[in-house]
Design a protein around this motif. Structure first.
Motif, PDB file in Angstrom:
ATOM      1  N   VAL A   1       6.224  57.819  40.078  1.00  0.00           N
ATOM      2  CA  VAL A   1       7.368  57.159  40.183  1.00  0.00           C
ATOM      3  C   VAL A   1       8.761  57.750  40.833  1.00  0.00           C
ATOM      4  O   VAL A   1       8.620  58.933  40.935  1.00  0.00           O
ATOM      5  CB  VAL A   1       7.638  57.194  38.410  1.00  0.00           C
ATOM      6  CG1 VAL A   1       9.195  56.355  38.251  1.00  0.00           C
ATOM      7  CG2 VAL A   1       6.695  56.279  37.815  1.00  0.00           C
ATOM      8  N   GLU A   2       9.398  57.173  41.480  1.00  0.00           N
ATOM      9  CA  GLU A   2      10.447  57.923  42.450  1.00  0.00           C
ATOM     10  C   GLU A   2      11.626  57.527  41.689  1.00  0.00           C
ATOM     11  O   GLU A   2      11.885  56.254  41.410  1.00  0.00           O
ATOM     12  CB  GLU A   2      10.295  57.294  43.759  1.00  0.00           C
ATOM     13  CG  GLU A   2      11.317  58.130  44.761  1.00  0.00           C
ATOM     14  CD  GLU A   2      11.348  58.124  46.097  1.00  0.00           C
ATOM     15  OE1 GLU A   2      12.280  57.839  46.647  1.00  0.00           O
ATOM     16  OE2 GLU A   2       9.915  58.043  46.562  1.00  0.00           O
TER      17      GLU A   2
ATOM     18  N   ALA B   1       3.570  59.342  36.399  1.00  0.00           N
ATOM     19  CA  ALA B   1       3.367  58.416  35.318  1.00  0.00           C
ATOM     20  C   ALA B   1       1.855  58.317  34.817  1.00  0.00           C
ATOM     21  O   ALA B   1       0.997  58.241  35.805  1.00  0.00           O
ATOM     22  CB  ALA B   1       3.751  56.844  35.603  1.00  0.00           C
ATOM     23  N   VAL B   2       1.646  58.448  33.533  1.00  0.00           N
ATOM     24  CA  VAL B   2       0.267  58.399  33.221  1.00  0.00           C
ATOM     25  C   VAL B   2       0.166  57.404  32.099  1.00  0.00           C
ATOM     26  O   VAL B   2       1.108  57.477  31.018  1.00  0.00           O
ATOM     27  CB  VAL B   2      -0.217  59.772  32.546  1.00  0.00           C
ATOM     28  CG1 VAL B   2      -1.645  59.727  32.255  1.00  0.00           C
ATOM     29  CG2 VAL B   2      -0.114  60.831  33.526  1.00  0.00           C
ATOM     30  N   THR B   3      -0.695  56.482  32.264  1.00  0.00           N
ATOM     31  CA  THR B   3      -1.022  55.418  31.291  1.00  0.00           C
ATOM     32  C   THR B   3      -2.227  55.400  30.673  1.00  0.00           C
ATOM     33  O   THR B   3      -3.224  55.430  31.558  1.00  0.00           O
ATOM     34  CB  THR B   3      -0.502  54.025  31.783  1.00  0.00           C
ATOM     35  OG1 THR B   3       0.578  53.840  32.536  1.00  0.00           O
ATOM     36  CG2 THR B   3      -0.866  52.892  30.990  1.00  0.00           C
TER      37      THR B   3
ATOM     38  N   SER C   1       6.346  62.441  33.761  1.00  0.00           N
ATOM     39  CA  SER C   1       6.596  63.816  33.690  1.00  0.00           C
ATOM     40  C   SER C   1       6.772  64.577  35.088  1.00  0.00           C
ATOM     41  O   SER C   1       6.827  63.779  36.253  1.00  0.00           O
ATOM     42  CB  SER C   1       5.406  64.809  33.446  1.00  0.00           C
ATOM     43  OG  SER C   1       4.176  64.583  34.311  1.00  0.00           O
ATOM     44  N   SER C   2       7.668  65.503  34.928  1.00  0.00           N
ATOM     45  CA  SER C   2       7.886  66.574  36.018  1.00  0.00           C
ATOM     46  C   SER C   2       7.481  67.795  35.882  1.00  0.00           C
ATOM     47  O   SER C   2       6.460  67.938  34.760  1.00  0.00           O
ATOM     48  CB  SER C   2       9.573  66.707  36.057  1.00  0.00           C
ATOM     49  OG  SER C   2       9.966  67.500  34.994  1.00  0.00           O
ATOM     50  N   ASP C   3       7.747  68.851  36.700  1.00  0.00           N
ATOM     51  CA  ASP C   3       6.938  70.032  36.495  1.00  0.00           C
ATOM     52  C   ASP C   3       7.562  70.747  35.103  1.00  0.00           C
ATOM     53  O   ASP C   3       6.733  71.632  34.748  1.00  0.00           O
ATOM     54  CB  ASP C   3       7.029  71.067  37.749  1.00  0.00           C
ATOM     55  CG  ASP C   3       6.355  70.664  39.123  1.00  0.00           C
ATOM     56  OD1 ASP C   3       5.258  69.970  38.793  1.00  0.00           O
ATOM     57  OD2 ASP C   3       6.751  70.943  40.051  1.00  0.00           O
TER      58      ASP C   3
ATOM     59  N   GLN D   1       9.726  50.218  30.849  1.00  0.00           N
ATOM     60  CA  GLN D   1      10.379  49.982  29.930  1.00  0.00           C
ATOM     61  C   GLN D   1      10.594  51.690  29.395  1.00  0.00           C
ATOM     62  O   GLN D   1      11.632  51.791  29.081  1.00  0.00           O
ATOM     63  CB  GLN D   1       9.383  49.511  28.951  1.00  0.00           C
ATOM     64  CG  GLN D   1       9.479  48.044  28.890  1.00  0.00           C
ATOM     65  CD  GLN D   1       8.537  47.238  27.872  1.00  0.00           C
ATOM     66  OE1 GLN D   1       7.832  47.885  27.361  1.00  0.00           O
ATOM     67  NE2 GLN D   1       8.720  45.676  27.801  1.00  0.00           N
ATOM     68  N   LEU D   2       9.600  52.403  29.533  1.00  0.00           N
ATOM     69  CA  LEU D   2      10.074  53.867  29.137  1.00  0.00           C
ATOM     70  C   LEU D   2      11.052  54.607  29.931  1.00  0.00           C
ATOM     71  O   LEU D   2      11.949  55.291  29.398  1.00  0.00           O
ATOM     72  CB  LEU D   2       8.608  54.856  29.318  1.00  0.00           C
ATOM     73  CG  LEU D   2       8.752  56.188  29.159  1.00  0.00           C
ATOM     74  CD1 LEU D   2       9.308  56.284  27.730  1.00  0.00           C
ATOM     75  CD2 LEU D   2       7.109  56.848  29.316  1.00  0.00           C
ATOM     76  N   LEU D   3      11.011  54.351  31.309  1.00  0.00           N
ATOM     77  CA  LEU D   3      12.223  54.914  32.213  1.00  0.00           C
ATOM     78  C   LEU D   3      13.476  54.191  31.863  1.00  0.00           C
ATOM     79  O   LEU D   3      14.547  55.052  32.006  1.00  0.00           O
ATOM     80  CB  LEU D   3      11.675  54.268  33.397  1.00  0.00           C
ATOM     81  CG  LEU D   3      10.434  54.924  34.324  1.00  0.00           C
ATOM     82  CD1 LEU D   3      10.228  54.344  35.640  1.00  0.00           C
ATOM     83  CD2 LEU D   3      10.688  56.665  34.190  1.00  0.00           C
ATOM     84  N   ASN D   4      13.638  53.011  31.268  1.00  0.00           N
ATOM     85  CA  ASN D   4      14.872  52.515  31.032  1.00  0.00           C
ATOM     86  C   ASN D   4      15.229  52.467  29.542  1.00  0.00           C
ATOM     87  O   ASN D   4      16.310  52.002  29.127  1.00  0.00           O
ATOM     88  CB  ASN D   4      14.712  51.012  31.702  1.00  0.00           C
ATOM     89  CG  ASN D   4      14.690  51.204  33.135  1.00  0.00           C
ATOM     90  OD1 ASN D   4      15.836  51.607  33.872  1.00  0.00           O
ATOM     91  ND2 ASN D   4      13.779  50.615  33.371  1.00  0.00           N
TER      92      ASN D   4
END
Length: 100
Positions: free
Chosen positions: A7-8, A16-18, A30-32, A68-71
Motif C-alpha cells: 500500500v503506497e 497490508a495483510v488480509t 504495517s510499517s517497520d 476502509q481501514l486506511l480511511n
C-alpha cells in the motif's frame, strides 16, 4: 486465505495483510515501526500485559476492507502510538505516516 499487498501512501510503502476467516476478516497495514488493525486488535492488552514491548498500534472498528481501514478514524491507540502523536479519531493512513 491470506493476502499480502503493498500500500503506497505519499510515496511510502506499507504492507497490508488480509486474513479471510469464517464469518470475519482480519485486516492490518504495517510499517517497520507499527501497525493499524481492524477491531480484532486488543489495545488494552497491548497497553497492560505487553507494555514492555512498546507496541505502536491503532484500532479501527467496523471496517471490512484495507481501503476502509486506511480511511477510518482510529477508535483506540496504544500508549506508544500516543507518544508519536497518533491519537484516537485520527484517520488510519495519517497514523501510518507517523509510523515511518
Amino acid at each position: 486465505m491470506i493476502e499480502l499487498s503493498p500500500v503506497e501512501i505519499n510515496g511510502h510503502t506499507f504492507l497490508a495483510v488480509t486474513v479471510l476467516l469464517p464469518k470475519t476478516t482480519l485486516l492490518t497495514v504495517s510499517s517497520d515501526k507499527g501497525y493499524i488493525m481492524c477491531g480484532a486488535l486488543d489495545v488494552n492488552l497491548l497497553n497492560a500485559k505487553l507494555k514492555d514491548r512498546k507496541i505502536i498500534a491503532g484500532r479501527a472498528v467496523g471496517v471490512r476492507t484495507v481501503e476502509q481501514l486506511l480511511n477510518a478514524p482510529l477508535e483506540s491507540v496504544t500508549l506508544e502510538a500516543e507518544e508519536l502523536g497518533i491519537t484516537k479519531g485520527m484517520i488510519g493512513k495519517d497514523a501510518l505516516l507517523k509510523m515511518i
